[in-house]
Design an enzyme around this catalytic site. Structure first.
Site, mmCIF file in Angstrom:
data_model
loop_
_atom_site.group_PDB
_atom_site.id
_atom_site.type_symbol
_atom_site.label_atom_id
_atom_site.label_comp_id
_atom_site.label_asym_id
_atom_site.label_seq_id
_atom_site.Cartn_x
_atom_site.Cartn_y
_atom_site.Cartn_z
ATOM 1 C CE LYS A 31 -1.730 -1.624 3.745
ATOM 2 N NZ LYS A 31 -2.460 -1.877 5.006
ATOM 3 N N GLY B 97 -7.875 3.679 10.064
ATOM 4 C CA GLY B 97 -8.422 2.366 9.691
ATOM 5 C C GLY B 97 -8.448 2.062 8.210
ATOM 6 C CB THR B 98 -7.017 3.698 5.168
ATOM 7 O OG1 THR B 98 -5.746 3.888 5.794
ATOM 8 C CG2 THR B 98 -7.775 5.006 5.135
ATOM 9 N N GLY B 99 -6.121 0.888 6.302
ATOM 10 C CA GLY B 99 -5.456 -0.389 5.997
ATOM 11 C C GLY B 99 -6.347 -1.581 6.337
ATOM 12 C CB CYS B 100 -8.459 -2.340 9.332
ATOM 13 S SG CYS B 100 -7.234 -2.004 10.603
ATOM 14 C CB THR C 192 -6.429 8.221 6.492
ATOM 15 O OG1 THR C 192 -5.446 8.789 7.370
ATOM 16 C CG2 THR C 192 -6.640 9.119 5.298
HETATM 17 N N1 LIG Z 1 -5.181 10.204 1.346
HETATM 18 C C1 LIG Z 1 -5.530 9.121 0.650
HETATM 19 N N2 LIG Z 1 -6.268 9.231 -0.472
HETATM 20 C C2 LIG Z 1 -6.629 8.130 -1.194
HETATM 21 N N3 LIG Z 1 -6.288 6.883 -0.842
HETATM 22 C C3 LIG Z 1 -5.554 6.702 0.256
HETATM 23 C C4 LIG Z 1 -5.130 7.800 1.076
HETATM 24 N N4 LIG Z 1 -4.415 7.307 2.131
HETATM 25 C C5 LIG Z 1 -4.413 5.973 1.983
HETATM 26 N N5 LIG Z 1 -5.070 5.595 0.854
HETATM 27 C C6 LIG Z 1 -5.304 4.240 0.383
HETATM 28 O O1 LIG Z 1 -5.839 3.514 1.485
HETATM 29 C C7 LIG Z 1 -5.361 2.164 1.491
HETATM 30 C C8 LIG Z 1 -4.661 1.892 2.813
HETATM 31 O O2 LIG Z 1 -3.345 2.439 2.725
HETATM 32 P P1 LIG Z 1 -2.471 2.930 3.938
HETATM 33 O O3 LIG Z 1 -1.074 2.976 3.414
HETATM 34 O O4 LIG Z 1 -3.056 4.182 4.479
HETATM 35 O O5 LIG Z 1 -2.699 1.771 4.978
HETATM 36 P P2 LIG Z 1 -2.333 1.675 6.506
HETATM 37 O O6 LIG Z 1 -1.202 2.594 6.803
HETATM 38 O O7 LIG Z 1 -2.118 0.235 6.779
HETATM 39 O O8 LIG Z 1 -3.627 2.179 7.274
HETATM 40 P P3 LIG Z 1 -3.997 2.065 8.865
HETATM 41 O O9 LIG Z 1 -2.731 1.770 9.601
HETATM 42 O O10 LIG Z 1 -4.626 3.355 9.240
HETATM 43 O O11 LIG Z 1 -5.011 0.978 8.972
HETATM 44 C C9 LIG Z 1 -4.467 2.054 0.246
HETATM 45 O O12 LIG Z 1 -5.241 1.556 -0.816
HETATM 46 C C10 LIG Z 1 -4.037 3.488 -0.012
HETATM 47 O O13 LIG Z 1 -3.670 3.727 -1.361
HETATM 48 C C1 LIG Z 2 -7.210 -2.581 16.839
HETATM 49 C C2 LIG Z 2 -6.503 -1.905 15.714
HETATM 50 N N1 LIG Z 2 -6.078 -2.658 14.681
HETATM 51 C C3 LIG Z 2 -5.437 -2.072 13.650
HETATM 52 C C4 LIG Z 2 -5.189 -0.714 13.644
HETATM 53 C C5 LIG Z 2 -4.413 -0.091 12.487
HETATM 54 O O1 LIG Z 2 -5.141 0.840 11.827
HETATM 55 C C6 LIG Z 2 -5.656 0.043 14.740
HETATM 56 N N2 LIG Z 2 -5.452 1.400 14.807
HETATM 57 N N3 LIG Z 2 -6.298 -0.584 15.762
#
Ligand SMILES: Nc1ncnc2c1ncn2[C@@H]1O[C@H](COP(=O)(O)OP(=O)(O)OP(=O)(O)O)[C@@H](O)[C@H]1O
Ligand SMILES: Cc1ncc(CO)c(N)n1
Length: 279
Positions: free
Chosen positions: A174, A210-213, A208
């Site tokens: 990502k 929870g975007t990754g989850c 943003t």
């Molecule tokens: N500002 C943004 N605009 C559009 N897409 C985004 C943005 N930030 C993240 N994304 C998308 O969101 C998804 C998750 O990416 P990100 O790298 O933020 O994950 P993460 O760091 O694991 O998130 P978290 O730790 O908050 O759960 C990817 O598809 C990324 O391209």
């Molecule tokens: C419980 C939990 N899992 C994953 C993340 C990562 O976004 C968070 N902030 N909290």
């Protein structure tokens, strides 16, 4: 028949990440969600205020309760916290190797709090990475897993290749953390040779959490419905794009995304996410 997915992850009391994000995403994509709790976090949009892990025996009992009874078609892991929990999860899932497994190698919350003990990285690398159908690290997580620095798109490709050579069947690296580019671009690569970048408009927002989850849960839901890996990550990218775009301003810090946005629009906004360098 109803498709069933399982998430093995931590609870986010703020509802934007963790188990809560996963279950909301499963529901929005028409999949019945089951869950195994590994840890409880006292968390809101301002940060993680306390963490308590769940006893390993209780984690094991939850996994057995779900898998012995439900026709689970895809599994996702999120916050696993300790090497003991990682080992127990890997051990329990051994008998279910036919079920697609999405590993979101959660390490640090956006506010900086640790969600994985330092020494647990080794367990993640040796027990879960090799059995992952798909691993979905963000840039800092991929750097920790491989020891490689990621500054450019070329670095992303080298690192994704490294993760494949470490045993994952496919990698979705990502690009949300890359601030040098005006778009949000993720790289998909699989051992079958498939490779593409998914590029979308970077949305200027601090909401943003929870975007990754949410992204990994959406891919898991699609896999549970029998979609291919490639289709699943593309739908997940569209899902997260709309969820960020339609963000709901809640809390006083980094707010959650809107898990309902995708279903509300009731269609993929074609053109929103571009696939490039497809091979
Ligand atoms: N500002 C943004 N605009 C559009 N897409 C985004 C943005 N930030 C993240 N994304 C998308 O969101 C998804 C998750 O990416 P990100 O790298 O933020 O994950 P993460 O760091 O694991 O998130 P978290 O730790 O908050 O759960 C990817 O598809 C990324 O391209
Ligand atoms: C419980 C939990 N899992 C994953 C993340 C990562 O976004 C968070 N902030 N909290």
């Amino acid at each position: 028949m109803t498709s069933v997915a399982l998430t093995i992850a931590g609870s986010d009391s703020g509802g934007g990440a963790g188990i809560q994000a996963d279950l909301k995403t499963f529901q929005e994509l028409g999949v019945f969600g089951t869950s195994v709790l590994t840890a409880i976090t006292a968390q809101n949009t301002l940060g993680v205020h306390a963490v308590q892990s769940v006893d390993v025996a209780m984690v094991t009992a939850q996994i057995q309760a779900v898998l012995n009874d439900f026709p689970v078609k895809a599994i996702k892991t999120g916050m696993l916290f300790s090497s003991e929990i990682i080992e127990a999860v890997a051990n329990e899932l051994k008998a279910y190797s036919a079920i697609p497994l999405v590993i979101d190698p959660v390490m640090i919350a956006k506010g900086g709090a640790s969600l994985l003990q330092n020494e647990a990285v080794i367990a993640l690398r040796s027990h879960l990475l090799p059995v992952a159908t798909l691993i979905t690290p963000n840039i800092p997580e991929a750097e920790v897993l491989t020891g490689q620095r990621i500054l450019t798109e070329r670095d992303m490709k080298l690192t994704a290749n490294r993760l494949l050579s470490m045993g994952a069947s496919a990698v979705l690296l990502k690009g949300g953390h890359r601030e040098d580019v005006p778009y949000a671009e993720d790289l998909f690569m699989s051992t079958s040779g498939e490779h593409f970048l998914m590029r979308s408009k970077r949305i200027a927002t601090q909401h943003t959490h929870g975007t990754g989850c949410t992204f990994a849960a959406a891919a898991t839901a699609e896999l549970a419905k029998g979609r291919s890996l490639e289709e699943s990550v593309v739908t997940a990218k569209n899902f997260i794009q709309l969820a960020i775009e339609d963000g709901i301003e809640l809390g006083n810090g980094q707010g959650p995304t809107n898990h309902a946005a995708f279903r509300k629009r009731n269609q993929l906004k074609t053109g929103e996410v571009k696939l490039i360098e497809r091979r």
